[in-house]
Design a protein around this motif. Structure first.
Motif, PDB file in Angstrom:
ATOM      1  N   GLY A 131     -46.394 -51.198 -61.739  1.00 63.87           N
ATOM      2  CA  GLY A 131     -45.017 -51.261 -61.258  1.00 63.87           C
ATOM      3  C   GLY A 131     -44.700 -50.257 -60.169  1.00 63.87           C
ATOM      4  O   GLY A 131     -43.513 -49.943 -59.955  1.00 63.87           O
ATOM      5  N   ASP A 132     -45.757 -49.742 -59.482  1.00 59.77           N
ATOM      6  CA  ASP A 132     -45.507 -48.774 -58.413  1.00 59.77           C
ATOM      7  C   ASP A 132     -44.724 -49.390 -57.254  1.00 59.77           C
ATOM      8  O   ASP A 132     -44.081 -48.659 -56.494  1.00 59.77           O
ATOM      9  CB  ASP A 132     -46.838 -48.207 -57.888  1.00 59.77           C
ATOM     10  N   PHE A 133     -44.797 -50.695 -57.118  1.00 59.80           N
ATOM     11  CA  PHE A 133     -44.080 -51.373 -56.033  1.00 59.80           C
ATOM     12  C   PHE A 133     -42.807 -52.049 -56.531  1.00 59.80           C
ATOM     13  O   PHE A 133     -42.221 -52.857 -55.822  1.00 59.80           O
ATOM     14  CB  PHE A 133     -44.991 -52.409 -55.353  1.00 59.80           C
ATOM     15  N   GLY A 134     -42.396 -51.727 -57.729  1.00 62.13           N
ATOM     16  CA  GLY A 134     -41.152 -52.256 -58.266  1.00 62.13           C
ATOM     17  C   GLY A 134     -39.982 -51.345 -57.953  1.00 62.13           C
ATOM     18  O   GLY A 134     -40.139 -50.226 -57.433  1.00 62.13           O
ATOM     19  N   PRO A 140     -39.843 -56.802 -58.849  1.00 59.92           N
ATOM     20  CA  PRO A 140     -41.216 -56.569 -59.307  1.00 59.92           C
ATOM     21  C   PRO A 140     -42.150 -56.058 -58.216  1.00 59.92           C
ATOM     22  O   PRO A 140     -43.022 -55.235 -58.490  1.00 59.92           O
ATOM     23  CB  PRO A 140     -41.656 -57.948 -59.823  1.00 59.92           C
ATOM     24  N   ASP A 141     -41.978 -56.532 -56.967  1.00 60.50           N
ATOM     25  CA  ASP A 141     -42.910 -56.161 -55.901  1.00 60.50           C
ATOM     26  C   ASP A 141     -42.170 -56.231 -54.564  1.00 60.50           C
ATOM     27  O   ASP A 141     -41.747 -57.305 -54.130  1.00 60.50           O
ATOM     28  CB  ASP A 141     -44.119 -57.101 -55.896  1.00 60.50           C
ATOM     29  N   ILE A 142     -42.019 -55.079 -53.908  1.00 58.66           N
ATOM     30  CA  ILE A 142     -41.274 -55.034 -52.640  1.00 58.66           C
ATOM     31  C   ILE A 142     -42.083 -55.562 -51.475  1.00 58.66           C
ATOM     32  O   ILE A 142     -41.535 -55.786 -50.385  1.00 58.66           O
ATOM     33  CB  ILE A 142     -40.832 -53.593 -52.331  1.00 58.66           C
ATOM     34  N   THR A 143     -43.385 -55.786 -51.666  1.00 54.45           N
ATOM     35  CA  THR A 143     -44.197 -56.313 -50.572  1.00 54.45           C
ATOM     36  C   THR A 143     -44.139 -57.838 -50.490  1.00 54.45           C
ATOM     37  O   THR A 143     -44.554 -58.413 -49.480  1.00 54.45           O
ATOM     38  CB  THR A 143     -45.655 -55.861 -50.727  1.00 54.45           C
ATOM     39  N   LYS A 144     -43.643 -58.495 -51.522  1.00 56.58           N
ATOM     40  CA  LYS A 144     -43.549 -59.954 -51.525  1.00 56.58           C
ATOM     41  C   LYS A 144     -42.307 -60.408 -50.774  1.00 56.58           C
ATOM     42  O   LYS A 144     -41.374 -59.631 -50.544  1.00 56.58           O
ATOM     43  CB  LYS A 144     -43.514 -60.484 -52.960  1.00 56.58           C
ATOM     44  N   SER A 151     -34.718 -61.845 -58.112  1.00 57.61           N
ATOM     45  CA  SER A 151     -34.093 -60.583 -57.732  1.00 57.61           C
ATOM     46  C   SER A 151     -33.942 -60.459 -56.225  1.00 57.61           C
ATOM     47  O   SER A 151     -33.033 -59.775 -55.740  1.00 57.61           O
ATOM     48  CB  SER A 151     -34.925 -59.410 -58.263  1.00 57.61           C
ATOM     49  N   GLY A 152     -34.817 -61.143 -55.485  1.00 58.34           N
ATOM     50  CA  GLY A 152     -34.691 -61.106 -54.034  1.00 58.34           C
ATOM     51  C   GLY A 152     -33.399 -61.737 -53.555  1.00 58.34           C
ATOM     52  O   GLY A 152     -32.777 -61.258 -52.586  1.00 58.34           O
ATOM     53  N   TYR A 153     -32.961 -62.792 -54.238  1.00 59.98           N
ATOM     54  CA  TYR A 153     -31.701 -63.436 -53.857  1.00 59.98           C
ATOM     55  C   TYR A 153     -30.506 -62.539 -54.190  1.00 59.98           C
ATOM     56  O   TYR A 153     -29.490 -62.564 -53.472  1.00 59.98           O
ATOM     57  CB  TYR A 153     -31.574 -64.783 -54.558  1.00 59.98           C
ATOM     58  N   VAL A 154     -30.627 -61.756 -55.236  1.00 59.23           N
ATOM     59  CA  VAL A 154     -29.555 -60.802 -55.550  1.00 59.23           C
ATOM     60  C   VAL A 154     -29.469 -59.743 -54.452  1.00 59.23           C
ATOM     61  O   VAL A 154     -28.375 -59.373 -53.994  1.00 59.23           O
ATOM     62  CB  VAL A 154     -29.800 -60.153 -56.923  1.00 59.23           C
ATOM     63  N   LEU A 155     -30.632 -59.256 -54.001  1.00 56.84           N
ATOM     64  CA  LEU A 155     -30.637 -58.282 -52.914  1.00 56.84           C
ATOM     65  C   LEU A 155     -30.072 -58.895 -51.629  1.00 56.84           C
ATOM     66  O   LEU A 155     -29.359 -58.224 -50.874  1.00 56.84           O
ATOM     67  CB  LEU A 155     -32.057 -57.769 -52.661  1.00 56.84           C
TER      68      LEU A 155
END
Length: 278
Positions: A131-134, A140-144, A151-155
């Motif tokens: 979870g280092d990229f969470g 879950p993953d900021i590189t995706k 969660s991306g849609y919430v952001l």
């Protein structure tokens, strides 16, 4: 790509900053938040120029509207007169865009940095599993890509709301039509931003929230500038402001007695009572 080769030094700098922030114990997502704060702190001088330019344009808005009304039929003459007016009054209309333009190379450089992380994440797959990229046990993953997880849609929603709010605070000199356009543009950009790495959306969301906070502080601490020649506004009275003392009695103004109204009626006759005879 040519753009990637030009921004390679900036990409290396951003990677080194992220590595430094991560080395002190911050996860990669919080390192992006820390990078955003560092960038905005470095841009404070440009932000001050932006605020002063906006206040200057607000103070001279009536004169500029009069020039636009006078030369609305001649575009060339209108531009000449506006440039002359800007020069005479020391107005830089481009100053309001300086912070945004300064962040554009960083935005592109961070895009390539996160894309490289996606291909070869520091720490490998084990870092992703830990979870280092969470972020906040939420992303879950900021590189995706932003559309790879709900969660991306919430952001993206927070990004749009924060972009609209930052536009509201930093577009005081715009016309209503331009302001509405700037508020609608974030929604139009969603089909393109949805393919960006989630960490990039996190960066832009953080910088928008910074702009909103900056706008709130600016409106509270910096007084509004009125048109040239207008008297400065005095301090606002509050419950703690002592009342004004009344003038001394010897200096108190004496109200003039009202003048009698002229009358054309004849004088009134008063009948005397006759004395009774004894």
């Amino acid at each position: 790509m040519i753009v990637a080769s030009i921004l390679t030094p900036l990409e290396d700098l951003l990677r080194n900053i992220l590595n430094a922030l991560h080395s002190v114990g911050l996860p990669w997502a919080w390192s992006i938040v820390g990078l955003t704060i560092i960038v905005r702190m470095l841009l404070v001088p440009l932000t001050v120029k932006q605020i002063h330019s906006m206040q200057n344009m607000q103070a001279h808005a009536p004169q500029m509207k009069e020039i636009q009304r006078k030369y609305k039929g001649d575009r060339t003459k209108l531009n000449e007169e506006l440039m002359k007016f800007y020069k005479e009054n020391n107005i830089n209309p481009a100053a309001s865009c300086l912070p945004l333009l300064a962040q554009l190379p960083i935005f592109i450089g961070l895009f390539y940095t996160l894309r490289a992380f996606a291909k070869n994440p520091p720490g490998g797959q084990a870092a992703i599993d830990r979870g280092d990229f969470g972020w906040l046990h939420f992303v879950p993953d900021i590189t995706k890509h932003a559309n790879s997880h709900w969660s991306g849609y919430v952001l993206l929603t927070i990004y749009v709301l924060s972009q609209v709010a930052s536009t509201y605070f930093m577009s005081g000199t715009m016309q209503k039509s331009q302001r509405y356009l700037m508020m609608v543009l974030p929604i139009i950009f969603i089909p393109f931003i949805v393919r960006f790495p989630t960490g990039l959306v996190l960066y832009w969301m953080t910088t928008n929230l910074w702009t909103v906070g900056q706008g709130l502080i600016t409106r509270r601490l910096i007084p509004k500038v009125g048109p040239p020649g207008s008297p400065p506004s005095g301090p606002k009275r509050s419950s703690r402001t002592p009342p004004k003392e009344p003038p001394p009695e010897d200096e108190a103004p004496v109200a003039d007695a009202p003048a009698p109204k002229p009358s054309n009626a004849p004088p009134r006759r008063v009948k005397r009572k006759k004395k009774a005879r004894r």
